[in-house]
Design an enzyme around this catalytic site. Sequence first.
Site, PDB file in Angstrom:
ATOM      1  N   LYS A  20      11.291 -14.809 -35.326  1.00  0.00           N
ATOM      2  CA  LYS A  20      10.967 -13.426 -34.942  1.00  0.00           C
ATOM      3  C   LYS A  20       9.497 -13.312 -34.562  1.00  0.00           C
ATOM      4  O   LYS A  20       8.657 -14.130 -34.993  1.00  0.00           O
ATOM      5  CB  LYS A  20      11.289 -12.432 -36.060  1.00  0.00           C
ATOM      6  CG  LYS A  20      10.511 -12.600 -37.376  1.00  0.00           C
ATOM      7  CD  LYS A  20       9.132 -11.967 -37.406  1.00  0.00           C
ATOM      8  CE  LYS A  20       8.425 -12.211 -38.742  1.00  0.00           C
ATOM      9  NZ  LYS A  20       6.972 -11.992 -38.686  1.00  0.00           N
ATOM     10  N   ASP A 147      11.289 -10.017 -45.137  1.00  0.00           N
ATOM     11  CA  ASP A 147      11.751 -10.100 -43.746  1.00  0.00           C
ATOM     12  C   ASP A 147      13.240 -10.417 -43.619  1.00  0.00           C
ATOM     13  O   ASP A 147      13.776 -10.396 -42.512  1.00  0.00           O
ATOM     14  CB  ASP A 147      10.984 -11.208 -42.994  1.00  0.00           C
ATOM     15  CG  ASP A 147       9.543 -10.821 -42.712  1.00  0.00           C
ATOM     16  OD1 ASP A 147       9.202  -9.639 -42.835  1.00  0.00           O
ATOM     17  OD2 ASP A 147       8.757 -11.732 -42.360  1.00  0.00           O
TER      18      ASP A 147
END
Length: 304
Positions: A20, A147
Site C-alpha cells: 500500500k 494497517d
Amino acid sequence: MTKSASASIPPAVTVLAPAKINLILRILDRRADGYHNLWSIMQTVGLEDELQIRRSDSSPDIRLQCDSAQLAGDRSNLVYKAAAAVMERVPHKVGLDIQLRKAIPMGAGLGGGSSDAAATILGLNHVLRLGWTQREMAEVAQPLGSDVPFFLYAPTASVAGRGELVRPVSVTGSKWVVLVNPGFGVETKWAYQELGTTRNAIRPLSDLHRSLEQGQELSWSQLAACAENDFEVPVFAKHPLLRQIKQTLLDQGAEIALLSGSGATVFGLFASEAVAQRAVRGFTAQAQLKTFVVPTSCGPLIRR
Ligand code: C5P
C-alpha cells in the site's frame, strides 16, 4: 465434517498480498491507549507478496515457511499470528501449511506484513469455507496491527481511528507508481515519538478531508490536491536523502511524490507507464536504492 463435504473443499489457495501507499496521512491526537488517531487515504499497488495456504489433516499445527532470511517463519510472524487468530474462532481444528514469498520490502512503509496478515485471513476464509463477511474478517484483523483491516477493503479506502475505521472509496481511473526504497528502514514507533516532540500543534482535519471521506467517487485530481504526509517533516530531517528522492520524482513529472507511511519508501504517481519508466531511470545509478514501477491495483486476490 463428512468425507464428501471435505472432498468438495479446495485444499489449497494462493493469495496475492499487495503493498500500500498513503496518498494522504495525517497523524492526530495521542489516545489513552498510547496509540495515535490517524486519518489516511490508502491505496494498494501492484507489488505483491504471495501466500500459499494448504489445509492439512495430518496434524493440527500451523507450519509457516518464508523465503526471506530477514523474516522468521515462527510465531512472531504476522502471518502465523493471523492464522492462529482465525483458528481460535474455528470449531473444526485442522492443520495448516503456509508458504510466504516476500516481494515487498520490509519495514518500508508499504504495509507488507499487514497485507500478508489480511491475505491470510482472506485465504483461510476461503479454504476453510468460513463464510465470514468483510466486517467479520476485519474484526479478526484489527488486533493484529493498525494497517491490517484496510487491506480487506482495498484497493482504496479512507482509514481513521487507530486504523480500524475503514471506508472504501472508489477512484476513477488508475495511475502508475514508482516506489523508491532507500535500502534502510524507519522504525514506526520512533517516527510517532519524533512527530510528537517536534511539532508545535496538531492541525485539525479540514472540510476537504471530511468531504473526501463522504464522497463515493473520487478523482485523482481531488486526491492530488490534498496529498501530504505528516511524517515527512521528522523523517526527512533525519534522512535528507528521502527529501532528495521526492524532489527527483517531482522533477521527473510525478503528479504526487510522498513518503509512504512512516517511510522509508518514497513514491511518485505518474499518468502513464512510459513516464514512470522514464522517471525510474534517474535512480538506477544508485545501487543501494530498490525501485519498482507498478500500477495502482486491487485488493488481496485469491488465485486458485
Ligand atoms: O501498528 P504498529 O505495530 O506498526 O505500530 C508500531 C508503533 O507505532 C506502536 O507501538 C505505537 O507506538 C505507534 N503507533 C501509534 N499510533 C498508531 C499506530 C502506531 O502511536 N495509530
